[in-house]
Design a protein around this motif. Structure first.
Motif, short mmCIF file in Angstrom:
data_model
loop_
_atom_site.label_atom_id
_atom_site.label_comp_id
_atom_site.label_asym_id
_atom_site.label_seq_id
_atom_site.Cartn_x
_atom_site.Cartn_y
_atom_site.Cartn_z
N PRO A 1 -0.61 -3.99 -4.10
CA PRO A 1 -1.26 -4.60 -3.19
C PRO A 1 -2.05 -5.98 -3.65
CG PRO A 1 -1.92 -2.53 -2.96
CD PRO A 1 -1.31 -2.42 -4.09
N ARG B 1 -11.76 -12.86 5.91
CA ARG B 1 -11.53 -12.54 4.56
C ARG B 1 -9.82 -12.59 4.24
NH1 ARG B 1 -13.49 -6.39 3.25
NH2 ARG B 1 -11.23 -6.03 4.35
N PHE C 1 -6.74 -4.77 8.89
CA PHE C 1 -6.88 -3.47 9.05
C PHE C 1 -7.06 -2.92 10.32
CE2 PHE C 1 -7.12 -3.48 4.49
CZ PHE C 1 -6.28 -2.76 3.93
N ARG D 1 -11.84 -2.53 7.60
CA ARG D 1 -12.60 -2.06 6.34
C ARG D 1 -13.39 -3.14 5.81
NH1 ARG D 1 -8.56 2.28 4.58
NH2 ARG D 1 -10.34 2.54 3.19
N PRO D 2 -14.49 -3.69 6.34
CA PRO D 2 -15.32 -4.78 5.70
C PRO D 2 -15.93 -4.21 4.32
CG PRO D 2 -16.52 -3.38 7.44
CD PRO D 2 -15.09 -3.17 7.61
N PHE D 3 -16.32 -4.94 3.42
CA PHE D 3 -17.37 -4.57 2.46
C PHE D 3 -18.58 -4.26 3.12
CE2 PHE D 3 -14.31 -7.15 -0.16
CZ PHE D 3 -13.43 -6.03 -0.62
N HIS E 1 0.68 -1.27 0.09
CA HIS E 1 0.05 -0.07 -0.11
C HIS E 1 0.78 1.15 0.06
CE1 HIS E 1 -3.17 -2.79 1.59
NE2 HIS E 1 -3.69 -2.17 0.60
N ARG F 1 -3.30 -9.10 4.77
CA ARG F 1 -3.37 -8.12 5.94
C ARG F 1 -4.56 -7.91 6.58
NH1 ARG F 1 -1.90 -1.86 4.94
NH2 ARG F 1 -2.37 -1.62 7.12
#
Lengths: 243, 307
Positions: free
Chosen positions: A72, A152, A84, A88-90, A52, A82
């Motif tokens: 990435p 995820r 976060f 940062r889910p959808f 990133h 990785r």
């Protein structure tokens, strides 16, 4: 054999040096804890490994080959996942769809759609989210979303997992559950893990080895018990004078 | 394939519409042929817009630029290149233009992207206006363009193609990638989605059919005037239809386009000012009260009656 090697990593943001000459190696199957106060450069280091951000100096090698300068998504497909710190889910997608997306695009690159759903449910089972598979990720509790981050990441079929404060903000009971989950997925997937954590007790309990960053420099490295006795670490954490 | 057949109500709806469109010139005459042409045009445009903006969340307020470019290609080569080449060429040129501007334009997100697409469309409009002025042509007339019935049939093909493309994008791996980009671009690249490539491909794909539509509509009006062909109202109408239709997938544009074309038929001739006022009211009303559009309202209704 070293799976990941950081060789003299430096990063400057304008005049601010976030990282300077950070070198370390992570062996296959190890759990390495990354410790340090806020602003020590831990997350920046993760961002550089995952592609990133680009290092100003030095190189990252994964399985012997340099991965510096890769995007990435390319790093991910090589087998590095990785999570976060700020999850940062959808948010609009269900838990299962979140994991399916990782399965479709990560290192696994699964294509048969029926298999993908089954596989996603297996992973959700492993992190303890299987009964919430239909829930939109945005509607989950913090603990649930932290677990989904892990799920995820597992979906991309990684060899190396970079976990960024997956236990921060959880209750002691949830921390204990998360530790159990991490141990079991590590065994199940034969993973190597680098973990950033402020819950020091959890870090000491989980890690084989701990690396301490302070103002962007690596100041100590060793077994958890030795780190607790290390003078420079004590100086940084407790303000003790050098004897 | 299973996902495609699961959408049989949508496909059935599309087939019925296409059949009705094909029968219109024979059953209802010239006026309704033009209405059908209009409807097919808006379906094709709004579907194409949805393919990119609906799926990725990058709201384009400049889709008229592709329409205009396609029209200009057809008009500039009229009588030198046969139409069966020049109309598809309009789509190709529009898609190529999208590819070229995509890399700089897709670096920005949110309101900046919206303004930028609008700006690019205006920029191209004035460049072409200057070229035309330099050539000494303030407007062009096209003699011997094909009739409305032929144009309608081709337009129906484009509307079906655009609907099929959007439907396919929704159920494919590609569409899953675009949806992830809409939800969180950084997370999307972290799970292995090549986000830059996906956005560029979707942007170009969403430009191709509007390019061909623009070419057809230039033939329909037999008259080319830059300010009219690049009129930003076209972009606004596309977005309005997509919002009123709702859904972010291939169903919305059918409802949105049908609703607005119907409304304009009811009001345009008798009360044109009322039409514009109602348009604004509907837009505000849908955004505030029914952000998931007609599709969302119908789905809720369906759940309530079945419960």
């Amino acid at each position: 054999m070293s799976l990941l090697i950081a060789d003299g990593i430096g990063k400057s943001f304008g005049g601010l040096r976030a990282l300077a000459g950070v070198s370390f190696a992570v062996d296959e199957g190890e759990i390495v804890g990354l410790m340090g106060a806020n602003g020590a450069g831990k997350t920046t280091l993760f961002s550089i490994i995952a592609g990133h951000q680009r290092a100003s100096e030095g190189a990252i090698r994964f399985k012997g080959a340099s991965i510096s300068g890769l995007r990435p998504d390319q790093v991910c497909r090589l087998g590095i996942a990785r999570t976060f710190q700020i999850v940062r889910p959808f948010a609009g997608l269900s838990a299962r769809d979140n994991v399916e997306t990782a399965l479709l695009f990560g290192g696994a690159q699964q294509s048969a759609s029926a298999k993908v759903s089954d596989r996603a449910m297996e992973i959700l089972e492993e992190v303890g989210l299987v009964d919430q598979w239909q829930k939109p990720a945005g509607a989950m509790t913090l603990s649930g979303r932290k677990r989904l981050e892990v799920a995820r990441a597992l979906g991309t079929a990684p060899e190396l997992l970079l976990l960024d404060e997956v236990m921060a903000g959880l209750t002691p009971a949830e921390v204990a559950e998360m530790l159990e989950t991490l141990r079991s997925v590590k065994r199940g997937y034969n993973l190597t893990i680098v973990i950033i954590e402020h819950v020091v007790r959890a870090l000491v309990e989980l890690s084989d080895r701990i690396i301490v960053l302070h103002h962007g420099e690596l100041i100590a490295e060793g077994a958890p018990a030795d780190i607790a006795k290390d003078k420079s670490v004590r100086a940084v954490y407790f303000g003790e004078e050098d004897a | 394939m299973k996902e495609i057949t699961r959408n049989w109500p949508f496909l059935g709806c599309l087939l019925v519409l296409a059949g009705a469109g094909i029968a219109t010139p024979h059953l209802f005459g010239a006026y309704w042929t033009l209405v059908a042409l209009n409807l097919a045009m808006w379906i094709a445009l709004t579907q194409s817009w949805t393919l990119f903006s609906g799926m990725t969340g990058y709201i384009s307020l400049g889709h008229v630029v592709f329409y205009g470019i396609g029209a200009y290609v057809v008009v500039a080569t009229f009588k030198t290149v046969p139409l069966w080449i020049s109309v598809p060429m309009g789509g190709v040129v529009a898609a190529l233009f999208a590819l070229i501007v995509a890399l700089p334009v897709l670096r920005v997100r949110g309101p900046y992207f919206v303004i930028l697409t609008f700006g690019v469309a205006e920029l191209v409009k004035f460049i072409i206006l200057n070229i035309e002025t330099g050539l000494g042509k303030s407007s062009r007339l096209l003699f011997g363009a094909p009739g409305a019935q032929t144009l309608l049939y081709v337009m129906i093909c484009l509307a079906i193609a655009a609907s099929g493309l959007t439907l396919f994008a929704k159920v494919s791996r590609f569409g899953r990638g675009l949806t992830a980009i809409r939800e969180d671009e950084t997370a999307a690249e972290t799970v292995g989605i090549p986000v830059a490539r996906y956005k560029v491909i979707a942007f170009a794909a969403s430009a191709a059919i509007p390019g061909m539509v623009g070419g057809l509509m230039a033939l329909r009006s037999t008259y080319f005037e830059v300010l009219q062909v690049f009129n930003p109202i076209v972009s606004f109408t596309i977005v309005t239809m997509a919002i009123i239709g709702g859904s972010g997938d291939a169903r919305g544009p059918l409802f949105g386009a049908a609703f607005m074309v119907g409304l304009s038929e009811l009001l345009w001739a008798n009360a044109p000012r009322l039409y514009m006022i109602l348009l604004g009211l509907f837009l505000v009303g849908f955004v505030v009260f029914a952000p998931s559009g007609l599709v969302g309202l119908l789905a809720r209704r369906g759940r309530e009656t079945s419960a």
